[in-house]
Each structure stands twice: as structure tokens, then as C-alpha cells.
Scaffold this motif. Structure first.
Motif, PDB file in Angstrom:
ATOM      1  N   CYS A  23      44.899  -6.259 110.374  1.00 30.85           N
ATOM      2  CA  CYS A  23      45.794  -7.208 111.026  1.00 30.85           C
ATOM      3  C   CYS A  23      46.988  -6.391 111.526  1.00 30.85           C
ATOM      4  O   CYS A  23      47.132  -5.213 111.199  1.00 30.85           O
ATOM      5  CB  CYS A  23      46.238  -8.294 110.032  1.00 30.85           C
ATOM      6  N   GLY A  24      47.859  -6.996 112.302  1.00 31.92           N
ATOM      7  CA  GLY A  24      49.013  -6.281 112.820  1.00 31.92           C
ATOM      8  C   GLY A  24      49.909  -5.722 111.731  1.00 31.92           C
ATOM      9  O   GLY A  24      50.373  -4.582 111.807  1.00 31.92           O
ATOM     10  N   HIS A  25      50.142  -6.510 110.691  1.00 32.55           N
ATOM     11  CA  HIS A  25      51.002  -6.092 109.585  1.00 32.55           C
ATOM     12  C   HIS A  25      50.460  -4.826 108.907  1.00 32.55           C
ATOM     13  O   HIS A  25      51.186  -3.851 108.725  1.00 32.55           O
ATOM     14  CB  HIS A  25      51.124  -7.231 108.563  1.00 32.55           C
ATOM     15  N   HIS A  26      49.200  -4.842 108.532  1.00 28.04           N
ATOM     16  CA  HIS A  26      48.629  -3.692 107.830  1.00 28.04           C
ATOM     17  C   HIS A  26      48.414  -2.503 108.760  1.00 28.04           C
ATOM     18  O   HIS A  26      48.479  -1.357 108.315  1.00 28.04           O
ATOM     19  CB  HIS A  26      47.354  -4.088 107.089  1.00 28.04           C
ATOM     20  N   ALA A  27      48.179  -2.743 110.029  1.00 32.44           N
ATOM     21  CA  ALA A  27      48.067  -1.635 110.982  1.00 32.44           C
ATOM     22  C   ALA A  27      49.400  -0.884 111.066  1.00 32.44           C
ATOM     23  O   ALA A  27      49.422   0.351 111.026  1.00 32.44           O
ATOM     24  CB  ALA A  27      47.662  -2.145 112.360  1.00 32.44           C
ATOM     25  N   ARG A  28      50.502  -1.621 111.156  1.00 31.12           N
ATOM     26  CA  ARG A  28      51.818  -0.974 111.204  1.00 31.12           C
ATOM     27  C   ARG A  28      52.116  -0.254 109.890  1.00 31.12           C
ATOM     28  O   ARG A  28      52.654   0.855 109.890  1.00 31.12           O
ATOM     29  CB  ARG A  28      52.903  -1.999 111.499  1.00 31.12           C
ATOM     30  N   LYS A  29      51.774  -0.874 108.780  1.00 27.71           N
ATOM     31  CA  LYS A  29      52.056  -0.299 107.464  1.00 27.71           C
ATOM     32  C   LYS A  29      51.304   1.016 107.259  1.00 27.71           C
ATOM     33  O   LYS A  29      51.851   1.974 106.729  1.00 27.71           O
ATOM     34  CB  LYS A  29      51.674  -1.294 106.370  1.00 27.71           C
ATOM     35  N   HIS A  30      50.034   1.071 107.656  1.00 31.80           N
ATOM     36  CA  HIS A  30      49.193   2.227 107.372  1.00 31.80           C
ATOM     37  C   HIS A  30      49.056   3.215 108.539  1.00 31.80           C
ATOM     38  O   HIS A  30      48.439   4.265 108.379  1.00 31.80           O
ATOM     39  CB  HIS A  30      47.804   1.756 106.940  1.00 31.80           C
ATOM     40  N   ALA A  31      49.617   2.903 109.700  1.00 31.29           N
ATOM     41  CA  ALA A  31      49.468   3.755 110.892  1.00 31.29           C
ATOM     42  C   ALA A  31      49.866   5.212 110.671  1.00 31.29           C
ATOM     43  O   ALA A  31      49.114   6.109 111.074  1.00 31.29           O
ATOM     44  CB  ALA A  31      50.218   3.169 112.082  1.00 31.29           C
ATOM     45  N   PRO A  32      51.009   5.493 110.046  1.00 25.20           N
ATOM     46  CA  PRO A  32      51.375   6.910 109.895  1.00 25.20           C
ATOM     47  C   PRO A  32      50.311   7.714 109.136  1.00 25.20           C
ATOM     48  O   PRO A  32      49.929   8.802 109.564  1.00 25.20           O
ATOM     49  CB  PRO A  32      52.694   6.865 109.123  1.00 25.20           C
ATOM     50  N   ARG A  33      49.833   7.182 108.043  1.00 25.65           N
ATOM     51  CA  ARG A  33      48.827   7.914 107.255  1.00 25.65           C
ATOM     52  C   ARG A  33      47.490   7.980 107.984  1.00 25.65           C
ATOM     53  O   ARG A  33      46.814   9.016 107.953  1.00 25.65           O
ATOM     54  CB  ARG A  33      48.646   7.254 105.882  1.00 25.65           C
ATOM     55  N   LEU A  34      47.105   6.909 108.648  1.00 20.64           N
ATOM     56  CA  LEU A  34      45.856   6.925 109.402  1.00 20.64           C
ATOM     57  C   LEU A  34      45.881   7.998 110.482  1.00 20.64           C
ATOM     58  O   LEU A  34      44.910   8.723 110.680  1.00 20.64           O
ATOM     59  CB  LEU A  34      45.586   5.549 110.010  1.00 20.64           C
ATOM     60  N   ARG A  35      47.006   8.116 111.167  1.00 23.31           N
ATOM     61  CA  ARG A  35      47.122   9.153 112.209  1.00 23.31           C
ATOM     62  C   ARG A  35      47.075  10.554 111.609  1.00 23.31           C
ATOM     63  O   ARG A  35      46.521  11.469 112.202  1.00 23.31           O
ATOM     64  CB  ARG A  35      48.381   8.934 113.030  1.00 23.31           C
ATOM     65  N   GLU A  36      47.684  10.713 110.416  1.00 29.23           N
ATOM     66  CA  GLU A  36      47.652  12.010 109.730  1.00 29.23           C
ATOM     67  C   GLU A  36      46.226  12.474 109.476  1.00 29.23           C
ATOM     68  O   GLU A  36      45.936  13.668 109.541  1.00 29.23           O
ATOM     69  CB  GLU A  36      48.362  11.926 108.374  1.00 29.23           C
ATOM     70  N   ILE A  37      45.340  11.536 109.146  1.00 28.20           N
ATOM     71  CA  ILE A  37      43.965  11.909 108.820  1.00 28.20           C
ATOM     72  C   ILE A  37      43.046  11.860 110.040  1.00 28.20           C
ATOM     73  O   ILE A  37      41.834  11.965 109.916  1.00 28.20           O
ATOM     74  CB  ILE A  37      43.401  11.058 107.663  1.00 28.20           C
ATOM     75  N   GLY A  38      43.642  11.683 111.229  1.00 25.11           N
ATOM     76  CA  GLY A  38      42.884  11.775 112.467  1.00 25.11           C
ATOM     77  C   GLY A  38      42.281  10.493 112.996  1.00 25.11           C
ATOM     78  O   GLY A  38      41.425  10.537 113.874  1.00 25.11           O
ATOM     79  N   ALA A  39      42.718   9.357 112.495  1.00 27.46           N
ATOM     80  CA  ALA A  39      42.188   8.081 112.992  1.00 27.46           C
ATOM     81  C   ALA A  39      42.742   7.789 114.379  1.00 27.46           C
ATOM     82  O   ALA A  39      43.881   8.130 114.693  1.00 27.46           O
ATOM     83  CB  ALA A  39      42.564   6.947 112.039  1.00 27.46           C
ATOM     84  N   GLN A  40      41.922   7.153 115.188  1.00 26.69           N
ATOM     85  CA  GLN A  40      42.361   6.638 116.477  1.00 26.69           C
ATOM     86  C   GLN A  40      42.582   5.136 116.298  1.00 26.69           C
ATOM     87  O   GLN A  40      41.679   4.435 115.863  1.00 26.69           O
ATOM     88  CB  GLN A  40      41.290   6.850 117.537  1.00 26.69           C
ATOM     89  N   LEU A  41      43.780   4.661 116.601  1.00 25.05           N
ATOM     90  CA  LEU A  41      44.087   3.234 116.459  1.00 25.05           C
ATOM     91  C   LEU A  41      43.960   2.569 117.814  1.00 25.05           C
ATOM     92  O   LEU A  41      44.572   2.990 118.787  1.00 25.05           O
ATOM     93  CB  LEU A  41      45.500   3.058 115.902  1.00 25.05           C
ATOM     94  N   ARG A  42      43.156   1.539 117.859  1.00 22.03           N
ATOM     95  CA  ARG A  42      42.914   0.832 119.119  1.00 22.03           C
ATOM     96  C   ARG A  42      43.241  -0.639 118.938  1.00 22.03           C
ATOM     97  O   ARG A  42      42.515  -1.368 118.257  1.00 22.03           O
ATOM     98  CB  ARG A  42      41.459   0.985 119.545  1.00 22.03           C
ATOM     99  N   PRO A  43      44.345  -1.094 119.553  1.00 25.54           N
ATOM    100  CA  PRO A  43      44.684  -2.514 119.468  1.00 25.54           C
ATOM    101  C   PRO A  43      43.686  -3.341 120.278  1.00 25.54           C
ATOM    102  O   PRO A  43      43.088  -2.855 121.240  1.00 25.54           O
ATOM    103  CB  PRO A  43      46.083  -2.602 120.059  1.00 25.54           C
ATOM    104  N   ASP A  44      43.515  -4.572 119.873  1.00 26.41           N
ATOM    105  CA  ASP A  44      42.636  -5.482 120.600  1.00 26.41           C
ATOM    106  C   ASP A  44      43.247  -5.765 121.962  1.00 26.41           C
ATOM    107  O   ASP A  44      44.435  -6.064 122.054  1.00 26.41           O
ATOM    108  CB  ASP A  44      42.485  -6.777 119.800  1.00 26.41           C
ATOM    109  N   PRO A  45      42.458  -5.620 123.022  1.00 25.47           N
ATOM    110  CA  PRO A  45      43.003  -5.852 124.370  1.00 25.47           C
ATOM    111  C   PRO A  45      43.384  -7.302 124.615  1.00 25.47           C
ATOM    112  O   PRO A  45      42.971  -8.207 124.049  1.00 25.47           O
ATOM    113  CB  PRO A  45      41.866  -5.442 125.293  1.00 25.47           C
TER     114      PRO A  45
END
Length: 58
Positions: free
Chosen positions: A36-58
Motif C-alpha cells: 500500500c502507499g503507507h508501507h511503500a513509503r516506509k520501506h522504500a529506502p531499504r528496498l532501494r538499498e537491496i536493488g528493488a525497483q519500485l513501480r507505482p500503479d499507473p
């Protein structure tokens, strides 16, 4: 090389943390997570650190 197609999230797609409606897809080498938006914002920094690509719903 395999290509990934972007599938639009629907009302049936749920956050993997709290089960709210999913708004962001996190693509990881081992698979994907939906947030969800809340958890995406909360976990985004760590996800990016481990190489995740974050794609919001268009």
C-alpha cells in the motif's frame, strides 16, 4: 533475456504487510512484493538499498 510486462494492479491486489489495497509493486531479483502507499513509503529506502525497483500503479 526475459522481459517483464507491467500488469496494472486491481482491487484484488493487496499489500503484503497489512492487506490494504496495493498501490506499489516492488520488483526484486527473487520475485515481487506489493505494498500500500503507507508501507511503500516506509520501506522504500531499504528496498532501494537491496536493488528493488519500485513501480507505482499507473
Amino acid at each position: 533475456m526475459a522481459t517483464q510486462t507491467s500488469v496494472i494492479l486491481t482491487n484484488r491486489d493487496r499489500c503484503d504487510r497489512c492487506r490494504a489495497a496495493a498501490a506499489v509493486r516492488a520488483l526484486l531479483p527473487a520475485g515481487e512484493l506489493l505494498f500500500c502507499g503507507h508501507h511503500a513509503r516506509k520501506h522504500a529506502p531499504r528496498l532501494r538499498e537491496i536493488g528493488a525497483q519500485l513501480r507505482p500503479d499507473p
